[in-house]
Design an enzyme around this catalytic site. Structure first.
Site, PDB file in Angstrom:
ATOM      1  N   ILE A 111      39.153  25.280 -39.527  1.00 44.84           N
ATOM      2  CA  ILE A 111      40.322  26.127 -39.389  1.00 44.84           C
ATOM      3  C   ILE A 111      40.264  27.255 -40.401  1.00 44.84           C
ATOM      4  O   ILE A 111      39.687  27.113 -41.486  1.00 44.84           O
ATOM      5  CB  ILE A 111      41.625  25.292 -39.563  1.00 44.84           C
ATOM      6  CG1 ILE A 111      42.872  26.132 -39.264  1.00 44.84           C
ATOM      7  CG2 ILE A 111      41.695  24.639 -40.928  1.00 44.84           C
ATOM      8  CD1 ILE A 111      44.171  25.308 -39.182  1.00 44.84           C
ATOM      9  N   CYS A 112      40.834  28.386 -40.032  1.00 45.56           N
ATOM     10  CA  CYS A 112      40.995  29.539 -40.933  1.00 45.56           C
ATOM     11  C   CYS A 112      39.647  29.982 -41.497  1.00 45.56           C
ATOM     12  O   CYS A 112      38.701  30.206 -40.758  1.00 45.56           O
ATOM     13  CB  CYS A 112      42.001  29.180 -42.032  1.00 45.56           C
ATOM     14  SG  CYS A 112      42.499  30.565 -43.076  1.00 45.56           S
TER      15      CYS A 112
END
Length: 207
Positions: A111-112
């Site tokens: 994620i991210c």
């Protein structure tokens, strides 16, 4: 594997880890309350070394094990939280482990900023994926831009990617991949946490 066998989900930990992006994941993977099979999964943290790391929120985390002691055969999934190190040499060991997991057919979720690390490592060149924004990954000069999907979270053949602003959708994709909840229970979970609909709570209680 018997029905009550405990399976381990490994969460990579490193300095600048974005705490909030995996909170829903760790709390619910590690809690047997609504699992299809109670006690089926547990969380363990893995670091490049056994030294404590400091998250973006200032929490100190002591890794349960080191990357060199982790093999795909011992894990149900490797989760890479967002961070500020993804484009540095310090992140290379985590990307090497992610590549090892994918080669063995074991799921990886990022994620991210961690999606940026996967992009730089070439792991997004042949999988549909998402991130914080297409521009973020395009700025890294990776080869998978044609497979970018403007969605909160994407799972393509066991490679899960999520946007920083979508930790709940990221968690939902992980739960679905692991088969932690029955589909109807997962729908109720998302109704409660993703849509803030209190009806989801009562559905979960009855489930």
């Amino acid at each position: 594997m018997t029905e009550n066998t405990l399976r381990t989900v490994h969460v990579a930990v490193y300095d600048t880890l974005a705490d909030w992006e995996i909170g829903f994941v760790t709390a619910h993977v590690n809690s047997p309350a609504w699992h299809r099979t109670p006690g089926r999964f547990a969380i363990r943290t893995v670091g490049a070394t056994d030294a404590p790391v400091t998250t973006m929120g200032g929490l100190r985390v002591l890794p349960d094990l080191t990357l060199d002691a982790l093999t795909p055969a011992d894990s149900a999934m490797l989760i890479l939280p967002g961070n500020e190190l993804f484009a540095t040499e310090a992140y290379h060991p985590y990307l090497a482990k992610a590549r090892e997991f994918r080669a063995a057919g074991v799921p990886v979720a990022a994620i991210c900023g961690a999606t940026g690390g996967l992009a730089l490592a070439g792991l997004l060149d042949d999988h549909e994926h998402t991130s914080n924004a297409a521009e973020f990954l395009n700025g890294l000069g990776y080869g998978g831009a044609h497979l970018y999907r403007d969605e909160p979270a994407v799972n393509d053949r066991g490679l899960i990617t999520g946007a920083a602003q979508a930790p709940i959708e990221f968690a939902r994709a992980i739960f679905a991949e692991l088969g932690i909840y029955e589909p109807g229970v997962l729908d109720s979970w998302y109704k409660l946490y993703g849509r803030q609909d209190p009806a989801g709570f009562y559905e979960l209680m009855s489930a």
